[in-house]
Enzyme design. Structure first.
Site, PDB file in Angstrom:
ATOM      1  N   ARG A 164       0.854  -1.188   0.000  1.00 16.00           N
ATOM      2  CA  ARG A 164       0.000   0.000   0.000  1.00 16.00           C
ATOM      3  C   ARG A 164       0.891   1.239   0.000  1.00 16.00           C
ATOM      4  NH1 ARG A 164      -2.243  -3.316   4.186  1.00 16.00           N
ATOM      5  NH2 ARG A 164      -4.336  -4.099   3.684  1.00 16.00           N
ATOM      6  N   LYS A 188      -2.192  -1.856   8.075  1.00 19.59           N
ATOM      7  CA  LYS A 188      -3.338  -1.218   8.720  1.00 19.59           C
ATOM      8  C   LYS A 188      -3.453  -1.686  10.167  1.00 19.59           C
ATOM      9  CE  LYS A 188      -6.334  -0.319   4.734  1.00 19.59           C
ATOM     10  NZ  LYS A 188      -7.653  -0.593   4.126  1.00 19.59           N
ATOM     11  N   HIS A 258      -2.384   2.338  -6.054  1.00 24.22           N
ATOM     12  CA  HIS A 258      -3.089   1.144  -5.571  1.00 24.22           C
ATOM     13  C   HIS A 258      -3.416   0.186  -6.713  1.00 24.22           C
ATOM     14  CE1 HIS A 258      -4.729  -0.496  -1.864  1.00 24.22           C
ATOM     15  NE2 HIS A 258      -5.749  -0.973  -2.546  1.00 24.22           N
ATOM     16  N   ARG A 261      -0.973  -2.541  -6.888  1.00 28.73           N
ATOM     17  CA  ARG A 261      -1.265  -3.586  -5.884  1.00 28.73           C
ATOM     18  C   ARG A 261      -2.303  -4.563  -6.437  1.00 28.73           C
ATOM     19  NH1 ARG A 261      -1.438  -4.567  -0.117  1.00 28.73           N
ATOM     20  NH2 ARG A 261      -3.550  -4.906   0.664  1.00 28.73           N
ATOM     21  N   HIS A 284      -4.344  -8.674   3.943  1.00 29.39           N
ATOM     22  CA  HIS A 284      -5.799  -8.615   4.082  1.00 29.39           C
ATOM     23  C   HIS A 284      -6.217  -9.334   5.363  1.00 29.39           C
ATOM     24  CE1 HIS A 284      -6.519  -8.097  -0.535  1.00 29.39           C
ATOM     25  NE2 HIS A 284      -6.302  -6.945   0.076  1.00 29.39           N
ATOM     26  N   TYR A 293     -10.008 -10.844  -6.625  1.00 29.83           N
ATOM     27  CA  TYR A 293      -9.059 -11.045  -7.715  1.00 29.83           C
ATOM     28  C   TYR A 293      -9.402 -12.270  -8.553  1.00 29.83           C
ATOM     29  CZ  TYR A 293      -6.617  -7.456  -5.188  1.00 29.83           C
ATOM     30  OH  TYR A 293      -6.311  -6.274  -4.557  1.00 29.83           O
TER      31      TYR A 293
END
Length: 315
Positions: A164, A188, A258, A261, A284, A293
């Protein structure tokens, strides 16, 4: 009520480990709501909410104005003033989180935004770049300048490890293990993960860190990526340079850092990597986030099938 805004921002920063980018968005969104409520209550306008404690202002804004009806009117005004549906949904999400925080602290009896629904968004899958487009983007930086060297390195890392933009800017020299070609990433919520780098990315990273022009301006001795003043590079700077490289290469559409990514995740999947591994590499929390995806990959396969099938080539 103004004190509750600041208490919420402090909570996000200190307890939820929100990134500077996230804090800035919350500050902007709640400032917009504050401005609307002040106007609605015919109060003297006050400056936007500040993330700096020494520059915070006071206001006579009362929770009596924080009603379901006023929130709906605010969102309607946002839509009518040409804000995108995505922005309006983000602002509603910020309001809901803030209201939930206020209920938890017993400042209001119930969440006035809880049952409000934002505008619907068209279902969009991320559109990955082709490998050729990635290479074109990587060739855009001017390698005669240390900033160009840095940007090539950034692009290599985006594609190498699926990072990210906030993870790139937070990267410190101490997070790099050149012996094992690994990076320690703070994702995150300050969740750490270890991700590998490609040999090409390692070579560019080592070359950038050893660049004499980088050493000449270095002021932040921890940060991996520096701006031209020798301080830690910001996400805004990366976004701005990225757009310049898109123009230079002629790539069009909604493409951001992004996107790379999304691109590497799709390329990993198409080359046989399992979803669980992709989830771990991308950081994730839920495997459900990663499954998007599979839809992207199938969309591309269908497009290739339609373009290559003999029946579709007939006049």
């Amino acid at each position: 009520m103004i004190a509750s805004f600041y208490a919420f921002l402090d909570y996000l920063k200190n307890m939820k480990a929100a990134s500077p980018h996230t804090l800035r968005n919350y500050s902007i969104d709640l400032s917009s709501l504050k401005c609307f409520l002040e106007k609605k209550g015919e109060l003297t306008p006050t400056p936007p909410l500040s993330l700096q404690e020494d520059s915070r202002s006071s206001s006579q804004l009362s929770f009596s104005l924080f009603t379901k009806e006023n929130i709906r009117l605010y969102l309607l005004e946002q839509i009518q003033t040409t804000h995108s549906k995505r922005t309006v949904r983000r602002r509603l999400s910020a309001i809901k989180s803030f209201a939930k925080f206020c209920v938890k602290n017993q400042w209001i009896p119930e969440n006035p935004a809880e049952m409000i629904r934002g505008p619907r968004l068209p279902k969009e899958l991320p559109s990955p770049l082709t490998y050729e487009q990635v290479l074109a983007l990587m060739s855009a930086p001017d390698l005669d300048k240390v900033t160009g060297f840095r940007d090539r390195c950034l692009l290599e890392l985006f594609y190498s490890s699926g990072l990210r933009i906030s993870e790139i800017t937070a990267l410190n020299r101490s997070d790099i293990d050149f012996q094992s070609n690994l990076l320690r990433i703070c994702g995150k919520g300050k969740k750490e993960r270890i991700v590998p780098m490609t040999k090409v990315a390692v070579q560019w990273l080592q070359a950038y860190l050893d660049h004499p022009d980088r050493a000449a301006v270095e002021q932040d001795h921890q940060a991996c990526f520096l701006n031209r003043f020798g301080k830690r590079l910001s996400t805004r700077s990366i976004d701005r340079k990225f757009q310049q490289y898109l123009l230079k290469t002629g790539l069009s559409g909604t493409i951001t850092p992004h996107t790379i990514r999304h691109t590497i995740a799709t390329h990993w999947l198409e080359r046989g990597m399992d979803l669980k591994t992709i989830q771990l590499l991308l950081g994730h929390t839920s495997l459900e986030t990663t499954t998007i995806y599979t839809h992207v990959s199938m969309k591309l396969k269908k497009q290739i099938h339609d373009e290559a099938h003999p029946h579709n080539l007939e006049d």
